[in-house]
Design a protein around this motif. Structure first.
Motif, PDB file in Angstrom:
ATOM      1  N   THR A   1     -52.295  45.452  22.885  1.00 49.82           N
ATOM      2  CA  THR A   1     -51.149  46.338  22.696  1.00 49.82           C
ATOM      3  C   THR A   1     -51.534  47.812  22.600  1.00 49.82           C
ATOM      4  OG1 THR A   1     -51.179  45.981  20.302  1.00 49.82           O
ATOM      5  CG2 THR A   1     -49.776  44.512  21.618  1.00 49.82           C
ATOM      6  N   CYS A   2     -52.779  48.103  22.902  1.00 47.24           N
ATOM      7  CA  CYS A   2     -53.205  49.504  22.997  1.00 47.24           C
ATOM      8  C   CYS A   2     -53.808  49.772  24.383  1.00 47.24           C
ATOM      9  CB  CYS A   2     -54.187  49.863  21.887  1.00 47.24           C
ATOM     10  SG  CYS A   2     -55.785  49.024  22.012  1.00 47.24           S
ATOM     11  N   HIS A   3     -53.453  48.920  25.333  1.00 44.37           N
ATOM     12  CA  HIS A   3     -53.926  49.011  26.721  1.00 44.37           C
ATOM     13  C   HIS A   3     -53.526  50.359  27.327  1.00 44.37           C
ATOM     14  CE1 HIS A   3     -53.287  47.291  31.063  1.00 44.37           C
ATOM     15  NE2 HIS A   3     -54.431  47.943  30.975  1.00 44.37           N
ATOM     16  N   VAL A   4     -54.467  51.005  27.990  1.00 45.84           N
ATOM     17  CA  VAL A   4     -54.207  52.262  28.696  1.00 45.84           C
ATOM     18  C   VAL A   4     -54.945  52.240  30.029  1.00 45.84           C
ATOM     19  CG1 VAL A   4     -53.826  53.686  26.632  1.00 45.84           C
ATOM     20  CG2 VAL A   4     -56.142  53.435  27.535  1.00 45.84           C
ATOM     21  N   TYR A   5     -54.507  53.127  30.920  1.00 45.75           N
ATOM     22  CA  TYR A   5     -55.211  53.370  32.176  1.00 45.75           C
ATOM     23  C   TYR A   5     -55.935  54.700  32.023  1.00 45.75           C
ATOM     24  CZ  TYR A   5     -51.998  49.772  33.875  1.00 45.75           C
ATOM     25  OH  TYR A   5     -51.275  48.609  34.043  1.00 45.75           O
ATOM     26  N   VAL A   6     -57.247  54.664  32.169  1.00 46.19           N
ATOM     27  CA  VAL A   6     -58.100  55.827  31.943  1.00 46.19           C
ATOM     28  C   VAL A   6     -58.261  56.624  33.231  1.00 46.19           C
ATOM     29  CG1 VAL A   6     -60.420  56.566  31.253  1.00 46.19           C
ATOM     30  CG2 VAL A   6     -59.348  54.604  30.124  1.00 46.19           C
ATOM     31  N   GLY A   7     -58.132  57.953  33.124  1.00 47.81           N
ATOM     32  CA  GLY A   7     -58.377  58.829  34.265  1.00 47.81           C
ATOM     33  C   GLY A   7     -59.743  58.540  34.869  1.00 47.81           C
ATOM     34  N   GLU A   8     -59.780  58.323  36.175  1.00 46.15           N
ATOM     35  CA  GLU A   8     -60.988  57.882  36.886  1.00 46.15           C
ATOM     36  C   GLU A   8     -62.242  58.689  36.565  1.00 46.15           C
ATOM     37  OE1 GLU A   8     -61.206  55.175  38.903  1.00 46.15           O
ATOM     38  OE2 GLU A   8     -59.078  54.688  38.714  1.00 46.15           O
ATOM     39  N   LYS A   9     -62.127  59.998  36.481  1.00 50.21           N
ATOM     40  CA  LYS A   9     -63.339  60.818  36.306  1.00 50.21           C
ATOM     41  C   LYS A   9     -63.953  60.678  34.915  1.00 50.21           C
ATOM     42  CE  LYS A   9     -61.502  65.389  35.157  1.00 50.21           C
ATOM     43  NZ  LYS A   9     -61.470  66.768  35.593  1.00 50.21           N
ATOM     44  N   TYR A  10     -63.248  60.007  34.003  1.00 51.18           N
ATOM     45  CA  TYR A  10     -63.772  59.840  32.645  1.00 51.18           C
ATOM     46  C   TYR A  10     -64.384  58.468  32.406  1.00 51.18           C
ATOM     47  CZ  TYR A  10     -61.600  64.252  31.691  1.00 51.18           C
ATOM     48  OH  TYR A  10     -61.280  65.589  31.723  1.00 51.18           O
ATOM     49  N   LEU A  11     -64.242  57.562  33.344  1.00 50.31           N
ATOM     50  CA  LEU A  11     -64.750  56.208  33.160  1.00 50.31           C
ATOM     51  C   LEU A  11     -66.249  56.179  32.894  1.00 50.31           C
ATOM     52  CD1 LEU A  11     -62.700  54.297  35.870  1.00 50.31           C
ATOM     53  CD2 LEU A  11     -62.430  54.152  33.379  1.00 50.31           C
ATOM     54  N   GLU A  12     -66.987  57.069  33.514  1.00 61.25           N
ATOM     55  CA  GLU A  12     -68.445  57.083  33.342  1.00 61.25           C
ATOM     56  C   GLU A  12     -68.866  57.454  31.923  1.00 61.25           C
ATOM     57  OE1 GLU A  12     -70.665  60.657  35.004  1.00 61.25           O
ATOM     58  OE2 GLU A  12     -68.721  60.875  36.023  1.00 61.25           O
ATOM     59  N   TYR A  13     -67.990  58.054  31.147  1.00 60.51           N
ATOM     60  CA  TYR A  13     -68.316  58.460  29.779  1.00 60.51           C
ATOM     61  C   TYR A  13     -67.964  57.402  28.737  1.00 60.51           C
ATOM     62  CZ  TYR A  13     -68.727  62.966  32.049  1.00 60.51           C
ATOM     63  OH  TYR A  13     -69.082  63.983  32.897  1.00 60.51           O
ATOM     64  N   LEU A  14     -67.423  56.282  29.183  1.00 62.81           N
ATOM     65  CA  LEU A  14     -67.000  55.238  28.265  1.00 62.81           C
ATOM     66  C   LEU A  14     -68.068  54.164  28.131  1.00 62.81           C
ATOM     67  CD1 LEU A  14     -63.304  54.710  29.400  1.00 62.81           C
ATOM     68  CD2 LEU A  14     -64.214  56.323  27.735  1.00 62.81           C
ATOM     69  N   PRO A  15     -68.090  53.496  26.977  1.00 61.07           N
ATOM     70  CA  PRO A  15     -69.008  52.361  26.847  1.00 61.07           C
ATOM     71  C   PRO A  15     -68.570  51.241  27.777  1.00 61.07           C
ATOM     72  CG  PRO A  15     -67.520  52.455  24.967  1.00 61.07           C
ATOM     73  CD  PRO A  15     -67.276  53.697  25.786  1.00 61.07           C
TER      74      PRO A  15
END
Length: 108
Positions: A48-62
């Motif tokens: 219930t906290c699902h989001v779509y992350v901006g593509e250019k930020y995916l590399e900074y996520l675990p």
């Protein structure tokens, strides 16, 4: 403090300054962001906290954990390659400017 923008399904958006180290879910809830419910309290036991992350930020996520991967498979909204649970993302300086889309299915 990093700025994070939440975009709702109707196109409405709001940008907030968030403290480094806090989870995106808790930060969003503290600002009353619609659609970030976090029913399990941030334990990756719901989606219930699902989001779509901006593509250019995916590399900074675990990397997506096994638990998060399983919950994303159960999300009410379509799972996309950039789907994440906001409870599993800690705010960092690298995420300054992050844009998150909130799935329509979660908005009350």
């Amino acid at each position: 403090m990093p700025k994070v923008t939440f975009v709702q399904a109707d196109g409405a958006s709001a940008t907030y300054d968030f403290a480094v180290g806090k989870s995106l879910m808790l930060a969003a809830q503290s600002q009353g962001v619609d659609g970030i419910l976090g029913e399990c309290g941030g334990q990756a036991m719901c989606a219930t906290c699902h989001v779509y992350v901006g593509e250019k930020y995916l590399e900074y996520l675990p990397e997506v954990s096994e638990e998060e991967d399983e919950m994303l498979g159960e999300a009410a909204a379509e799972r996309r390659p950039n789907s994440r649970l906001s409870c599993q993302i800690r705010i960092t300086e690298e995420l300054d400017g992050l844009v998150l889309e909130v799935p329509e299915e979660q908005v009350s």
